[in-house]
Design an enzyme around this catalytic site. Structure first.
Site, PDB file in Angstrom:
ATOM      1  N   GLN A 212       0.786  -1.377  -0.042  1.00 53.81           N
ATOM      2  CA  GLN A 212       0.054  -0.180  -0.005  1.00 53.81           C
ATOM      3  C   GLN A 212       0.832   1.225   0.023  1.00 53.81           C
ATOM      4  O   GLN A 212       1.868   1.270   0.627  1.00 53.81           O
ATOM      5  CB  GLN A 212      -0.864   0.121   1.232  1.00 53.81           C
ATOM      6  CG  GLN A 212      -2.234   0.813   1.192  1.00 53.81           C
ATOM      7  CD  GLN A 212      -3.282   0.521   2.109  1.00 53.81           C
ATOM      8  OE1 GLN A 212      -3.367  -0.485   2.684  1.00 53.81           O
ATOM      9  NE2 GLN A 212      -4.070   1.590   2.491  1.00 53.81           N
TER      10      GLN A 212
ATOM     11  N   SER B  31       4.065  -6.356   2.770  1.00 57.44           N
ATOM     12  CA  SER B  31       2.578  -6.471   3.372  1.00 57.44           C
ATOM     13  C   SER B  31       1.437  -6.988   2.466  1.00 57.44           C
ATOM     14  O   SER B  31       1.643  -8.316   2.195  1.00 57.44           O
ATOM     15  CB  SER B  31       2.287  -4.907   3.714  1.00 57.44           C
ATOM     16  OG  SER B  31       1.250  -5.136   4.594  1.00 57.44           O
ATOM     17  N   LEU B  32       0.465  -6.122   1.721  1.00 59.42           N
ATOM     18  CA  LEU B  32      -0.468  -6.626   0.802  1.00 59.42           C
ATOM     19  C   LEU B  32       0.443  -7.481  -0.010  1.00 59.42           C
ATOM     20  O   LEU B  32      -0.165  -8.542  -0.993  1.00 59.42           O
ATOM     21  CB  LEU B  32      -1.404  -5.726   0.551  1.00 59.42           C
ATOM     22  CG  LEU B  32      -1.133  -4.909  -0.467  1.00 59.42           C
ATOM     23  CD1 LEU B  32      -1.695  -5.580  -1.926  1.00 59.42           C
ATOM     24  CD2 LEU B  32      -1.861  -3.586  -0.363  1.00 59.42           C
TER      25      LEU B  32
ATOM     26  N   ARG C 134      -9.251  -8.255   4.615  1.00 57.04           N
ATOM     27  CA  ARG C 134      -7.917  -7.736   5.153  1.00 57.04           C
ATOM     28  C   ARG C 134      -8.064  -6.298   5.162  1.00 57.04           C
ATOM     29  O   ARG C 134      -7.913  -5.493   6.521  1.00 57.04           O
ATOM     30  CB  ARG C 134      -6.939  -8.377   4.445  1.00 57.04           C
ATOM     31  CG  ARG C 134      -5.679  -7.925   5.006  1.00 57.04           C
ATOM     32  CD  ARG C 134      -4.329  -8.416   4.348  1.00 57.04           C
ATOM     33  NE  ARG C 134      -3.041  -8.192   5.043  1.00 57.04           N
ATOM     34  CZ  ARG C 134      -2.381  -6.950   4.945  1.00 57.04           C
ATOM     35  NH1 ARG C 134      -2.665  -5.950   3.857  1.00 57.04           N
ATOM     36  NH2 ARG C 134      -1.027  -6.967   5.366  1.00 57.04           N
TER      37      ARG C 134
ATOM     38  N   HIS D 246       0.051  -3.298  11.249  1.00 59.31           N
ATOM     39  CA  HIS D 246       1.194  -4.224  11.995  1.00 59.31           C
ATOM     40  C   HIS D 246       1.529  -3.770  13.263  1.00 59.31           C
ATOM     41  O   HIS D 246       2.878  -3.635  13.423  1.00 59.31           O
ATOM     42  CB  HIS D 246       2.567  -3.961  10.783  1.00 59.31           C
ATOM     43  CG  HIS D 246       2.223  -4.374   9.440  1.00 59.31           C
ATOM     44  ND1 HIS D 246       1.987  -5.502   9.207  1.00 59.31           N
ATOM     45  CD2 HIS D 246       2.190  -3.643   8.202  1.00 59.31           C
ATOM     46  CE1 HIS D 246       1.811  -5.787   7.754  1.00 59.31           C
ATOM     47  NE2 HIS D 246       1.655  -4.419   7.165  1.00 59.31           N
TER      48      HIS D 246
ATOM     49  N   GLN E   2       1.417 -11.764  10.144  1.00 58.48           N
ATOM     50  CA  GLN E   2       2.038 -10.554   9.431  1.00 58.48           C
ATOM     51  C   GLN E   2       0.877  -9.496   9.642  1.00 58.48           C
ATOM     52  O   GLN E   2       1.456  -8.411   9.702  1.00 58.48           O
ATOM     53  CB  GLN E   2       1.551 -10.735   7.699  1.00 58.48           C
ATOM     54  CG  GLN E   2       2.443  -9.747   6.890  1.00 58.48           C
ATOM     55  CD  GLN E   2       1.561  -9.456   5.896  1.00 58.48           C
ATOM     56  OE1 GLN E   2       0.339  -9.089   5.802  1.00 58.48           O
ATOM     57  NE2 GLN E   2       2.155  -9.774   4.644  1.00 58.48           N
TER      58      GLN E   2
END
Length: 313
Positions: free
Chosen positions: A10, A94-95, A119, A203, A252
């Site tokens: 992102q 991440s994503l 998510r 996170h 994660q």
């Protein structure tokens, strides 16, 4: 093998991304159609036409970035490229780990889109707006940043969320604690301590409700061994076991994105070129700062597909 594919997270989104791929490759266009069908809406219209503020929303940006990355992959594959034959590892920020896994066949594109929508919504709703925060800390040793977080927490959540490399760390947690930690980092000699314009404390331990949601969501989708190993954000180790991968995706949500260590791991394993697949060039820039011995390239537009195929052979 000396090549790894990485997939952006992102912040790399931009209105219009992937449109030229869809116009040049029917296989790429079908990715956007699959995502639209999976979500029951025209996300592709939002990606290509905006408005930007709607695309920026976490629940939209996450599946949108995955769609662009997979469109780039399908464009490569339409020209005879094989991930299994040409690439040693995949990883995503991440994503982007979901994009990497979809590219490697761990989940379908449709399931990846639905998982990322879940998510995004779960991460957004885990903490009331205004109660969480994130800050970028530039030019301070990790140990000093972790000490500042511990001193600033005062019983609240405050932790390192992203180790992006190049002297950039991101901290996350309860707003007041993050603000205290950022001030302490400045006092300890950070070049910059900048509060980020984000909608939630990603996170961090405050994301536990979202981690629970992802555990349930991942249990309900078909999972396959990826055709190449994925290097996990939270463990910086490669795996091809579907249940282990799913468990790490859950971790994660609340765990640290260890991107500096990931790029260092690639270097130690003999990876000589990182291809960033999808929108933007954020990961390429980070890789240059982490290990200048690793070459970087991007695949996000039709011309990039031609260049990548020429160099990949």
């Amino acid at each position: 093998m000396a090549i790894a594919f990485t997939f952006p997270g992102q912040g790399s989104q931009a209105v219009g991304m992937g449109k030229d791929l869809a116009e040049s490759y029917p296989e790429a266009r079908r990715v956007f159609e699959e995502v639209d069908e999976a979500l029951g809406e025209k996300l592709s219209k939002l990606i290509w036409e905006g408005p930007e503020e709607t695309l920026m929303l976490t629940a939209n940006a996450q599946p949108a970035l995955m769609a662009v990355s997979l469109a780039a992959m399908r464009a490569l594959e339409s020209r005879g490229f094989s991930l299994k034959d040409k690439v040693g590892y995949v990883a995503g920020h991440s994503l982007g780990e979901y994009s990497a896994l979809a590219a490697a066949g761990f989940v379908s594109i449709a399931d990846a889109a639905r998982l990322l929508r879940i998510r995004g919504n779960a991460m957004q709703s885990a903490v009331p707006v205004g109660e969480g925060a994130m800050a970028a800390i530039i030019g301070l040793e990790q140990a000093d940043v972790e000490t500042a977080c511990a001193e600033a927490a005062q019983g609240a959540v405050c932790q390192v969320a992203n180790d992006n490399g190049g002297g950039q760390l991101v901290i996350s947690g309860a707003r007041a604690a993050v603000e205290r930690a950022a001030a302490l980092c400045s006092e300890k000699g950070a070049k910059r301590a900048l509060m980020l314009q984000v909608s939630a404390p990603f996170h961090s331990a405050l994301m536990q409700p979202a981690a629970d949601a992802m555990r349930e969501a991942l249990a309900g989708v078909a999972k396959n061994p990826p055709v190449v190993p994925v290097v996990s954000n939270v463990s910086v180790t490669p795996t091809s076991d579907p249940e282990t991968i799913a468990a790490r995706l859950v971790e994660q949500v609340t765990g640290r994105v260890r991107w500096r260590e990931t790029v260092e791991w690639f270097g130690a394993e003999g990876v000589t070129t990182l291809y960033e697949i999808g929108a933007g060039k954020v990961l390429s820039g980070l890789a240059r700062r982490i290990n200048r011995d690793i070459a970087v390239a991007n695949v996000g537009a039709p011309a990039d597909v031609d260049a990548a195929l020429a160099s990949l052979g």
